[in-house]
Design a protein around this motif. Structure first.
Motif, PDB file in Angstrom:
ATOM      1  N   ASP A  67     -56.520  96.159  40.934  1.00  0.00           N
ATOM      2  CA  ASP A  67     -55.745  97.554  41.408  1.00  0.00           C
ATOM      3  C   ASP A  67     -54.212  96.434  40.738  1.00  0.00           C
ATOM      4  O   ASP A  67     -53.623  95.280  41.941  1.00  0.00           O
ATOM      5  N   TYR A  68     -54.188  97.287  40.852  1.00  0.00           N
ATOM      6  CA  TYR A  68     -52.445  97.597  40.093  1.00  0.00           C
ATOM      7  C   TYR A  68     -51.320  97.191  41.462  1.00  0.00           C
ATOM      8  O   TYR A  68     -50.201  97.039  41.812  1.00  0.00           O
TER       9      TYR A  68
ATOM     10  N   ILE B 142     -51.915  96.075  44.401  1.00  0.00           N
ATOM     11  CA  ILE B 142     -50.696  94.361  44.503  1.00  0.00           C
ATOM     12  C   ILE B 142     -50.155  94.338  43.838  1.00  0.00           C
ATOM     13  O   ILE B 142     -48.967  93.375  44.998  1.00  0.00           O
ATOM     14  N   LEU B 143     -49.122  94.209  42.912  1.00  0.00           N
ATOM     15  CA  LEU B 143     -48.084  94.240  42.690  1.00  0.00           C
ATOM     16  C   LEU B 143     -46.823  95.155  43.260  1.00  0.00           C
ATOM     17  O   LEU B 143     -45.877  94.533  43.065  1.00  0.00           O
ATOM     18  N   LYS B 144     -46.793  96.146  43.986  1.00  0.00           N
ATOM     19  CA  LYS B 144     -45.723  96.658  44.290  1.00  0.00           C
ATOM     20  C   LYS B 144     -44.773  95.407  45.241  1.00  0.00           C
ATOM     21  O   LYS B 144     -44.438  95.434  44.882  1.00  0.00           O
ATOM     22  N   HIS B 145     -45.859  94.816  45.959  1.00  0.00           N
ATOM     23  CA  HIS B 145     -44.591  94.234  47.000  1.00  0.00           C
ATOM     24  C   HIS B 145     -43.706  93.384  45.814  1.00  0.00           C
ATOM     25  O   HIS B 145     -42.156  93.028  46.466  1.00  0.00           O
ATOM     26  N   LEU B 146     -44.089  92.872  45.180  1.00  0.00           N
ATOM     27  CA  LEU B 146     -42.685  92.148  44.293  1.00  0.00           C
ATOM     28  C   LEU B 146     -42.667  92.160  43.559  1.00  0.00           C
ATOM     29  O   LEU B 146     -41.080  92.240  43.476  1.00  0.00           O
ATOM     30  N   LEU B 147     -43.037  93.971  42.884  1.00  0.00           N
ATOM     31  CA  LEU B 147     -41.879  94.205  42.358  1.00  0.00           C
ATOM     32  C   LEU B 147     -40.808  94.979  43.063  1.00  0.00           C
ATOM     33  O   LEU B 147     -40.062  95.115  42.603  1.00  0.00           O
ATOM     34  N   SER B 148     -41.035  95.932  44.229  1.00  0.00           N
ATOM     35  CA  SER B 148     -40.279  95.898  45.320  1.00  0.00           C
ATOM     36  C   SER B 148     -39.022  95.122  45.741  1.00  0.00           C
ATOM     37  O   SER B 148     -37.835  95.582  45.776  1.00  0.00           O
TER      38      SER B 148
END
Lengths: 258, 258
Positions: free
Chosen positions: B189-190, B192-198
């Motif tokens: 699931d992509y 999962i990266l939302k926290h990092l990128l935000s």
């Protein structure tokens, strides 16, 4: 109460120590090969400083290897301990990089850990893995005390997440660095782009990203691309611009997303 | 009450029409060379459909050229009007692309205008420019009714902002496209990266971006880079990975930011 020994004195060690404050995880000692750093952290954080690897307590619950990827094997081999769980923090290394220990686990926070900007792991996705069900329960119990977002991810999937994080996080930050540099040269405030970039990032989690691709490359608008290229002084940025334009135009999604 | 004629029937025309609803801007007609699109929008939005360029009302306050960059000159040349302000919407074109008209202005919203994701211009930075003070007052009055963030930006600065927006917004979206594709292939699931990128995006507006650069390239960590390259199947992504690694390692900031 969980007892833990920290091995290492870099950004990850700092972050873990900070995150363990105000939890019922007790850090019973810190050791690293950089003795001066270790003494400083131990003093700052009021932790027992371990000056030689042979003095590491043998009966801790957790041995947290906050060391460089290349040091995981040798450091874990050197530990003389009494069955505690040995944990590495690498996105890239197999769990079996911890070779001579019976109980092993991985704790990989998907976070850019930087002294300036790191706050805590509360909302950080933490990828965990262990070599037995019992060890999984132990590392999960530890991770749950630091984060609300603990994920069971095996070594292969972790590797792909590490790759994807590098591509999206590190490379996007460099695009911003290069673009900001161009704007700085002309006295233009980069902050003007914040609205655009925040919306774009949010949308990339709502829509299929290739379906919301905009810009000259997807339209094959050669005039605009040439006009942009004429403005760019940095050689690497010009090469990146050309390669992105090619890749955007040629991209075909997987069949299952098309 | 401001009266306006819309010329064009693409995404920008749609966005402007939508944004003008519930303001005291009255759209008194729409014309475009794509007559079928024009009829459809006119019907949908209850706007007067103008079927020939010679029938465009001569006494509107604003003529809004929501057309492709390459059509601005010819369309503005064809307008027979009585002194109204002619406005183009391009990030790239000089204000003087509007040649034969006395009163000219630019309205460039820094926004990725996509039918799926566009909402309104309320928080969109709008770059405006005009050929006289009086015309600036008119375009500013119009822009202020649509957005809370109106900026006086001349043609040269607008060009650099357009370049920077393309680099950061369009190219980052493509990085996300490529990374998501790799994760999709492995059933990961992509999201999962939302926290990092935000966090990374927010930090790039708080700290100097090159000072928070992380990842294998800035450390010149050749082992990790090789391990990543071995995973990548897409040829363009592999070439981008190599070029980013070079550019990150070689980057030197402007003297004034160092």
């Amino acid at each position: 109460m969980i007892t833990a020994v920290i091995i290492g004195s870099g950004n990850m060690a700092h972050a873990i120590i900070r995150a363990c404050q105000n939890t019922n995880i007790e850090i019973i000692g810190i050791y690293s090969r950089k003795i001066e750093n270790t003494i400083e952290i131990a003093k700052q954080k009021n932790i027992n400083c371990i000056e030689s690897i042979t003095n590491i307590p043998t009966d801790a619950d957790l041995y947290l290897l906050c060391v460089n990827d290349d040091a995981i094997e040798s450091v874990s081999n050197s530990l003389i301990i009494n069955g505690g769980l040995v944990v590495h923090f690498s996105g890239l290394k197999n769990i079996n990089e911890i070779k001579k220990q019976e109980n092993k686990a991985v704790f990989w926070p998907i976070e850019s850990i930087n002294k300036n900007s790191f706050v805590n792991f509360k909302n950080t996705p933490i990828c965990i893995e262990a070599n037995t069900d019992e060890n999984y329960r132990i590392i999960e119990n530890f991770a749950d005390r630091l984060s609300n977002h603990v994920l069971n991810i095996n070594t292969e999937k972790r590797l792909y997440l590490h790759l994807a994080a590098t591509i999206t996080n590190n490379f996007s930050n460099h695009l911003i660095t290069l673009a900001k540099n161009e704007l700085d040269n002309k006295g233009i405030d980069y902050g003007i782009l914040k609205h655009l970039l925040s919306n774009a990032l949010n949308n990339s989690f709502i829509f299929e990203p290739y379906k919301i691709q905009t810009g000259p490359a997807i339209r094959n608008d050669l005039n605009t691309m040439q006009k942009h290229l004429d403005l760019i002084e940095n050689q690497n940025l010009r090469a990146l611009y050309e390669l992105f334009s090619k890749s955007i135009f040629e991209f075909k999604p997987n069949k299952n997303n098309a």
